[in-house]
Motif scaffolding. Structure first.
Motif, short mmCIF file in Angstrom:
data_model
loop_
_atom_site.label_atom_id
_atom_site.label_comp_id
_atom_site.label_asym_id
_atom_site.label_seq_id
_atom_site.Cartn_x
_atom_site.Cartn_y
_atom_site.Cartn_z
N LEU A 155 0.83 -1.20 0.00
CA LEU A 155 0.00 0.00 0.00
C LEU A 155 0.87 1.26 0.00
N ASN A 156 1.92 1.23 0.82
CA ASN A 156 2.86 2.36 0.86
C ASN A 156 3.55 2.54 -0.49
N LEU A 157 3.94 1.41 -1.08
CA LEU A 157 4.63 1.45 -2.37
C LEU A 157 3.71 2.01 -3.46
N THR A 158 2.46 1.57 -3.47
CA THR A 158 1.49 2.07 -4.45
C THR A 158 1.34 3.58 -4.33
N SER A 159 1.20 4.06 -3.09
CA SER A 159 1.05 5.50 -2.85
C SER A 159 2.27 6.27 -3.33
N LYS A 160 3.45 5.72 -3.06
CA LYS A 160 4.70 6.39 -3.47
C LYS A 160 4.83 6.41 -4.99
N LEU A 161 4.46 5.32 -5.65
CA LEU A 161 4.52 5.27 -7.11
C LEU A 161 3.59 6.32 -7.72
N VAL A 162 2.41 6.45 -7.18
CA VAL A 162 1.45 7.45 -7.67
C VAL A 162 2.01 8.85 -7.46
N ASP A 163 2.53 9.09 -6.26
CA ASP A 163 3.06 10.42 -5.91
C ASP A 163 4.21 10.83 -6.83
N VAL A 164 5.16 9.91 -7.02
CA VAL A 164 6.33 10.22 -7.86
C VAL A 164 5.92 10.38 -9.33
N ALA A 165 5.04 9.50 -9.81
CA ALA A 165 4.59 9.58 -11.20
C ALA A 165 3.89 10.90 -11.48
N LEU A 166 3.10 11.37 -10.51
CA LEU A 166 2.37 12.63 -10.68
C LEU A 166 3.30 13.84 -10.70
N HIS A 167 4.22 13.87 -9.74
CA HIS A 167 5.05 15.07 -9.55
C HIS A 167 6.33 15.10 -10.38
N GLU A 168 6.79 13.93 -10.80
CA GLU A 168 8.03 13.89 -11.60
C GLU A 168 7.74 13.62 -13.08
N LYS A 169 6.45 13.50 -13.41
CA LYS A 169 6.04 13.30 -14.82
C LYS A 169 6.71 12.08 -15.44
N LEU A 170 6.65 10.96 -14.76
CA LEU A 170 7.28 9.74 -15.27
C LEU A 170 6.60 9.26 -16.55
N ASN A 171 7.38 8.63 -17.41
CA ASN A 171 6.83 8.06 -18.66
C ASN A 171 6.56 6.57 -18.53
N ILE A 172 7.36 5.90 -17.68
CA ILE A 172 7.29 4.44 -17.56
C ILE A 172 7.55 4.04 -16.11
N LEU A 173 6.91 2.96 -15.68
CA LEU A 173 7.26 2.32 -14.41
C LEU A 173 7.92 0.98 -14.75
N HIS A 174 9.17 0.80 -14.38
CA HIS A 174 9.85 -0.49 -14.59
C HIS A 174 10.03 -1.12 -13.21
N VAL A 175 9.33 -2.22 -12.97
CA VAL A 175 9.34 -2.85 -11.66
C VAL A 175 9.94 -4.26 -11.75
N HIS A 176 10.48 -4.70 -10.63
CA HIS A 176 11.15 -6.01 -10.58
C HIS A 176 10.44 -6.93 -9.60
N TYR A 177 10.15 -8.14 -10.05
CA TYR A 177 9.38 -9.16 -9.33
C TYR A 177 7.87 -8.90 -9.50
N ALA A 178 7.15 -9.98 -9.80
CA ALA A 178 5.70 -9.88 -10.01
C ALA A 178 4.99 -9.41 -8.75
N ILE A 179 5.40 -10.00 -7.61
CA ILE A 179 4.86 -9.50 -6.33
C ILE A 179 6.03 -9.26 -5.38
N PRO A 180 5.97 -8.15 -4.64
CA PRO A 180 4.84 -7.22 -4.55
C PRO A 180 4.92 -6.04 -5.53
N HIS A 181 6.02 -5.91 -6.29
CA HIS A 181 6.24 -4.67 -7.03
C HIS A 181 5.36 -4.49 -8.25
N ALA A 182 5.18 -5.54 -9.05
CA ALA A 182 4.32 -5.39 -10.23
C ALA A 182 2.86 -5.20 -9.82
N SER A 183 2.44 -5.93 -8.80
CA SER A 183 1.04 -5.77 -8.35
C SER A 183 0.80 -4.37 -7.81
N ALA A 184 1.81 -3.80 -7.12
CA ALA A 184 1.69 -2.41 -6.64
C ALA A 184 1.65 -1.44 -7.82
#
Length: 311
Positions: free
Chosen positions: A4-33
């Protein structure tokens, strides 16, 4: 909760840093987040693609727990691009899960410039005499690494050939390995060095690397050894045959076949010309995993995704 913390952080960073892509490692928990974050970002009118790289434990360990299976399948199938670090891991994933997504194989990589092939004579003399070989094992000393096999292999070989064994790393199986050394009376021949921040120096003084793991999705530490001109004795588990080429960079054996591994190691140490040949072959093969050769594969994925989302 971490996810849940990771999901919130991903949203926050994507919004404020204008990310183009999320590259995550491991299906869980990172891809699911990341999938959760993507759905939240969609409510802001942002469509961000996800690249998921599978490394192994999420498939080979967590994947065996049926309660995780639907989440793993969902995380992989909802990703825009999925990569696996070995052909074997790709096959394992496709065989054990209902995957609709195509999985691209992009191997792990190393920066060859970090590995010094020059032997540090002073360092070598700290561990072994001039006529002794140095054998090395590096791991997190978990059960899956079969560190007691490493000790047994070395014990059999050192009865005939002068050698020292360097055990690098730490973990739950270390005590058992130390106790086995005491039982076999080889404590003077085996050095437990614990965790080291820089392993390149120790690899540069090594002759053969031993990795009898029960499972290895890729075997990055074997590749690091090969980049340091070290031959490898390993199991044939998982992605190891893609890294350690049997009869070329070292020898492969079935998991737990301590006798064959010992015999292979003895024959390699008894023939210095063959050992040198394998060491040079290992270095040559390691070059195919060098950063400049693998990185463009990821860059191509990134550019394609960016072009698709901008259209």
């Amino acid at each position: 909760p971490y996810e849940l913390n990771l999901t919130s952080k991903l949203v926050d960073v994507a919004l404020h840093e204008k990310l183009n892509i999320l590259h995550v490692h491991y299906a869980i928990p990172h891809a699911s987040a990341a999938v959760n974050a993507k759905q939240i970002l969609a409510t802001y009118g942002i469509d961000i693609p996800i690249v998921t790289t599978l490394h192994g434990t999420d498939i080979t360990l967590l994947g065996k727990d049926k309660s995780f299976k639907p989440v793993i399948e969902y995380a992989i199938n909802q990703s825009d691009v999925v990569t696996a670090v070995s052909k074997n891991l790709k096959q394992e994933t496709v065989s054990n899960f209902k995957i609709n997504n195509d999985i691209k194989t992009i191997p792990n990589f190393i920066d060859m410039s970090l590995y010094q092939q020059k032997e540090d004579v002073k360092l070598r003399n700290q561990f072994a005499k001039e006529d002794e070989f140095i054998l090395t094992h590096i791991s997190n000393f978990r059960k899956v690494k079969r560190v007691e096999d490493v000790i047994s292999i070395f014990n059999k070989v050192s009865e005939e050939i002068p050698a020292k064994l360097l055990m690098i790393g730490d973990g739950p199986e270390r005590l058992k390995a130390e106790q086995l050394c005491r039982k076999l009376g080889i404590t003077q021949k085996v050095k437990f060095l614990g965790k080291l921040k820089v392993i390149e120096k120790v690899l540069s003084i090594s002759d053969v690397f031993i990795l009898p793991s029960e499972t290895e999705s890729f075997g990055l530490v074997a590749l690091e050894a090969m980049a340091s001109k070290v031959a490898v004795i390993s199991s044939n588990s998982g992605g190891l045959p893609e890294v350690n080429i049997d009869g070329y960079t070292g020898f492969l054996s079935d998991v737990g076949d301590v006798v064959k591994m010992s015999n292979d190691l003895s024959s390699l140490l008894a023939d210095k010309d063959l050992l040198l040949k394998f060491q040079l072959n290992a270095f040559k093969h390691a070059k195919s995993f060098d950063l400049p050769k693998i990185l463009p594969m990821y860059e191509e994925i990134y550019f394609n995704l960016c072009n698709n989302t901008s259209q």
